[in-house]
Design a protein around this motif. Structure first.
Motif, PDB file in Angstrom:
ATOM      1  N   SER A  65       0.815  -1.218   0.000  1.00  0.00           N
ATOM      2  CA  SER A  65       0.000   0.000   0.000  1.00  0.00           C
ATOM      3  C   SER A  65       0.847   1.265   0.000  1.00  0.00           C
ATOM      4  N   ARG A  66       2.147   1.117   0.223  1.00  0.00           N
ATOM      5  CA  ARG A  66       3.010   2.286   0.250  1.00  0.00           C
ATOM      6  C   ARG A  66       3.662   2.562  -1.098  1.00  0.00           C
ATOM      7  N   LEU A  67       3.251   1.791  -2.114  1.00  0.00           N
ATOM      8  CA  LEU A  67       3.759   2.001  -3.472  1.00  0.00           C
ATOM      9  C   LEU A  67       2.627   2.401  -4.404  1.00  0.00           C
ATOM     10  N   ALA A  68       2.953   3.253  -5.372  1.00  0.00           N
ATOM     11  CA  ALA A  68       2.027   3.588  -6.448  1.00  0.00           C
ATOM     12  C   ALA A  68       2.829   3.651  -7.734  1.00  0.00           C
ATOM     13  N   ILE A 118      -1.796  -5.099 -14.129  1.00  0.00           N
ATOM     14  CA  ILE A 118      -2.268  -3.979 -13.302  1.00  0.00           C
ATOM     15  C   ILE A 118      -3.208  -4.487 -12.212  1.00  0.00           C
ATOM     16  N   SER A 119      -4.055  -5.439 -12.571  1.00  0.00           N
ATOM     17  CA  SER A 119      -4.963  -6.012 -11.573  1.00  0.00           C
ATOM     18  C   SER A 119      -4.187  -6.714 -10.465  1.00  0.00           C
ATOM     19  N   ASP A 120      -3.130  -7.459 -10.834  1.00  0.00           N
ATOM     20  CA  ASP A 120      -2.301  -8.140  -9.833  1.00  0.00           C
ATOM     21  C   ASP A 120      -1.600  -7.135  -8.930  1.00  0.00           C
ATOM     22  N   LEU A 121      -1.136  -6.041  -9.502  1.00  0.00           N
ATOM     23  CA  LEU A 121      -0.476  -5.010  -8.696  1.00  0.00           C
ATOM     24  C   LEU A 121      -1.455  -4.382  -7.706  1.00  0.00           C
ATOM     25  N   LYS A 122      -2.682  -4.159  -8.139  1.00  0.00           N
ATOM     26  CA  LYS A 122      -3.697  -3.606  -7.235  1.00  0.00           C
ATOM     27  C   LYS A 122      -3.990  -4.565  -6.083  1.00  0.00           C
ATOM     28  N   LEU A 123      -3.935  -5.891  -6.364  1.00  0.00           N
ATOM     29  CA  LEU A 123      -4.144  -6.860  -5.288  1.00  0.00           C
ATOM     30  C   LEU A 123      -3.045  -6.775  -4.232  1.00  0.00           C
ATOM     31  N   LEU A 124      -1.862  -6.327  -4.654  1.00  0.00           N
ATOM     32  CA  LEU A 124      -0.773  -6.124  -3.693  1.00  0.00           C
ATOM     33  C   LEU A 124      -0.952  -4.833  -2.893  1.00  0.00           C
ATOM     34  N   GLY A 125      -1.968  -4.043  -3.258  1.00  0.00           N
ATOM     35  CA  GLY A 125      -2.199  -2.767  -2.582  1.00  0.00           C
ATOM     36  C   GLY A 125      -1.532  -1.595  -3.263  1.00  0.00           C
ATOM     37  N   ILE A 126      -0.869  -1.837  -4.368  1.00  0.00           N
ATOM     38  CA  ILE A 126      -0.144  -0.776  -5.067  1.00  0.00           C
ATOM     39  C   ILE A 126      -1.128   0.128  -5.807  1.00  0.00           C
ATOM     40  N   ARG A 127      -0.925   1.435  -5.678  1.00  0.00           N
ATOM     41  CA  ARG A 127      -1.785   2.403  -6.355  1.00  0.00           C
ATOM     42  C   ARG A 127      -1.265   2.659  -7.768  1.00  0.00           C
ATOM     43  N   ILE A 128      -2.189   2.944  -8.669  1.00  0.00           N
ATOM     44  CA  ILE A 128      -1.839   3.156 -10.075  1.00  0.00           C
ATOM     45  C   ILE A 128      -2.118   4.602 -10.457  1.00  0.00           C
ATOM     46  N   TRP A 129      -1.083   5.280 -10.969  1.00  0.00           N
ATOM     47  CA  TRP A 129      -1.213   6.666 -11.429  1.00  0.00           C
ATOM     48  C   TRP A 129      -1.058   6.713 -12.953  1.00  0.00           C
TER      49      TRP A 129
END
Length: 664
Positions: A523-526, A545-556
């Motif tokens: 959650s501390r990464l985007a 991108i969906s897998d990254l969101k499951l890790l809590g990563i934000r997408i800009w």
């Protein structure tokens, strides 16, 4: 049991030697010895005749009363023998006839001399002279290279003539016994020596024949080994080693004689997906069919084709003009396309196997090296792939993406991490409403070995083209986590990622591994996706991108407005923040530019995304951002990039505070 290369060679070369029969060996021996025997016959007879005629002097000295007859006989026999031999030689008579003529000449010469000589009144002289008859016997056995049977018959006739002469010549018994014993001994000895000589010659022939056979077998094995070492075992084309040798020959001829040639690299599009879907056997069959089709085509152009890698082929062909290159490159593309090999796993709207083609033509340049033309063809191939595949591209030195400078940067990127040539600096981001700095943006820097800086606008595209962006991206994520996140100096990091990274299998897994190693929560990464880069709209990127969101990563979404895919991505992906490119802010000095920025802001706000504007450098621009209600800003007005040490402090940021990492 696994077969070794030696085993394969053993199979390729026949192992059962067909041993010739004894009769065949004798025939071969006689055939191979014909040249030496013909030469020995001519030279021997001429020399024998010369010596034979010189003995006329002895006739005059020892038996002068019949010398006229013996000398006449000598010249008659000599002339007849030489004339017969020369006629046979010129008419191409077989060697055995030449040998027979020489043997007849020996016998005739002895008998023709003996008949008149035996009538001489100088009996004592003649009794001594008869000893020289053994010379004829030696000549038959040792002087010429007769076959053993012919030698024995010839010397035997001479022996019989000698005994007849002894019987007719008035002499006492002891003399006859002594001379007869001498002649028999001479006959026996010379015949034995002749037999041994013939046997030795035959053994020499057999040894030479064995040596030739072994040499031939060794040569065949060497040729088979060389062929295997230069041939691709799957397609039967030349392999990389063979084609490299041919490339050196082409290059040498171009350097010395100016003979231009083209180097073409061919890559089968989406071959990995083909292999994964249809299996490796079908994959091999696909490569064989493509190789056969291309081989038939290249033969028409008198070129060479080889397999250069897994699904990559290379073509070399001599051409006079650069304009011809485009024709052969397009012919290659069409040839594979016309095979119509089914490939249903592609996501680009094409359902058959195709190839991407990159070509480079010889051109005058300073410090040209052999590897140069391969690198140029490889860069052209990359552009063909980047251009959508199933197309052909010719290297253009005026294209910035193909320049020599980009080649130097590509080499530098290979050692950049190991040599500590890359580093990160951080630029602050400010919350417009509160006026507080809520985070930082990390910017990647690259320097050359001499310390000269390389602009991101140069090295980032090269890193993407060469694939170096994958390693640089992982290094950057790990570095930021270690420098700022692991000790809670900042709370959230946004990493600018390339579409190449998003399309790489296992990218999300590698990010999760880095987070696990450094102890940083997802959650501390985007991650930022740059709109300015061309992105393929297929499920691999969306799935990543969906897998990254499951890790809590934000997408800009970064640099919104500079590309053509921004609106599509706003529709497909729920971005946390959209960054508006600095160019729109700087255009606000004109009413039209101001209106455009307001329209973009309204569009993004209606989608529910937070807005960050880049490039704020003056108080007036900052005031405008407050007027437009922008969430966050960044630029020189807020702060310039600084090393990580400037941001290592006790954590005072709230959970919403952000640190941005950008690979640019």
């Amino acid at each position: 049991m696994t077969q070794t290369l030696a085993d394969l060679i053993e199979e390729d070369i026949p192992q059962q030697r067909q041993e010739p029969l004894s009769g065949e060996l004798r025939t071969l021996y006689l055939k191979e010895g014909e040249g030496a025997r013909r030469k020995a016959a001519r030279q021997g007879l001429w020399l024998a005749v010369a010596v034979y005629l010189l003995f006329s002097i002895i006739d005059i000295v020892l038996i002068p009363d019949v010398a006229a007859y013996t000398i006449a006989a000598r010249f008659a026999v000599s002339a007849t023998a030489l004339a017969t031999l020369e006629m046979q030689s010129r008419l191409g008579f077989k060697t055995q006839w030449l040998d027979f003529t020489c043997a007849t000449a020996l016998v005739s010469g002895y008998v023709a001399w003996l008949v008149p000589a035996i009538t001489t009144g100088y009996t004592q002289n003649f009794s001594y002279f008869m000893i020289f008859g053994s010379i004829f016997m030696m000549g038959a056995n040792l002087f010429f290279r007769f076959q053993f049977l012919l030698s024995v018959i010839s010397s035997g006739v001479i022996l019989v003539a000698c005994f007849v002469a002894l019987y007719l010549f008035p002499s006492n018994g002891p003399y006859q016994i002594a001379l007869g014993t001498f002649y028999v001994s001479c006959f026996t000895f010379t015949s034995y020596v002749n037999w041994k000589l013939n046997e030795e010659r035959y053994n020499v022939f057999l040894n030479a024949l064995e040596a030739r056979i072994q040499h031939k077998e060794a040569t065949e094995r060497g040729q088979a080994l060389l062929s295997l070492s230069r041939t691709d075992p799957l397609t039967g084309l030349e392999n990389r080693r063979a084609i490299d040798e041919k490339l050196r020959d082409y290059w040498s001829e171009w350097q010395r004689f100016g003979r231009n040639f083209v180097t073409i690299l061919i890559d089968v599009d989406f071959f990995k997906k083909f292999n994964d879907c249809y299996g490796h056997q079908e994959g091999d069959r696909c490569l064989i069919l493509v190789a056969n089709a291309l081989s038939d085509l290249i033969k028409q152009h008198n070129g060479s084709i080889g397999r250069y890698g897994g699904e990559e082929f290379i073509v070399l062909a001599r051409m006079e003009k650069k304009e011809q290159v485009a024709d052969i490159a397009e012919a290659i593309r069409c040839t594979v396309e016309n095979l119509a090999l089914t490939h249903e796993q592609r996501r680009d709207g094409i359902s058959i196997v195709t190839v991407s083609v990159g070509a480079a033509f010889t051109r005058m340049q300073t410090g040209a090296k052999l590897e140069k033309i391969i690198n140029e063809a490889d860069r052209a191939l990359y552009l063909a792939k980047a251009g959508g595949r199933n197309c052909a591209r010719l290297f253009d030195p005026s294209d910035p993406q193909s320049s020599d400078e980009s080649e130097n940067i590509a080499a530098l990127l290979k050692i950049a991490i190991g040599q500590s040539l890359v580093s990160l600096v951080y630029q602050p981001i400010q919350n417009v409403a509160t006026g507080r700095v809520e985070g930082v943006e990390a910017l990647m820097r690259l320097r050359m070995l001499d310390g000269t800086s390389v602009p991101p606008s140069l090295f980032i595209p090269v890193a993407e083209r060469t694939g170096a962006i994958l390693e640089l991206g992982r290094w950057a994520i790990r570095t930021v986590c270690c420098e700022l996140l692991a000790d809670d100096h900042v709370r959230v990091v946004s990493v600018n990622v390339s579409p190449i990274q998003l399309k790489t299998p296992g990218f999300a897994t590698s990010v999760a591994a880095i987070l696990g190693e450094t102890g940083v929560a997802g959650s501390r990464l985007a991650f930022e996706i740059t709109e300015g880069l061309e992105m393929e709209m297929h499920s691999d990127i969306l799935r990543c991108i969906s897998d990254l969101k499951l890790l809590g990563i934000r997408i800009w979404l970064d640099d919104f407005g500079t590309g053509f895919a921004g609106l599509s991505w706003l529709r497909l992906i729920e971005f946390d923040t959209v960054k508006i490119d600095r160019s729109f802010l700087h255009d606000c000095g004109a009413p039209r530019g101001r209106a455009m920025l307001q329209d973009i802001i309204a569009l993004i706000r209606n989608r529910g995304h937070k807005i960050l504007v880049e490039g704020v450098e003056t108080d007036e621009q900052m005031a405008l951002m407050r007027e437009f209600g922008i969430d966050k800003v960044q630029g020189f007005h807020v702060g310039r990039p600084a090393p990580a040490g400037s941001f290592r402090m006790k954590p005072t940021f709230h959970n919403s505070q952000t640190t941005v990492l950008k690979l640019a």
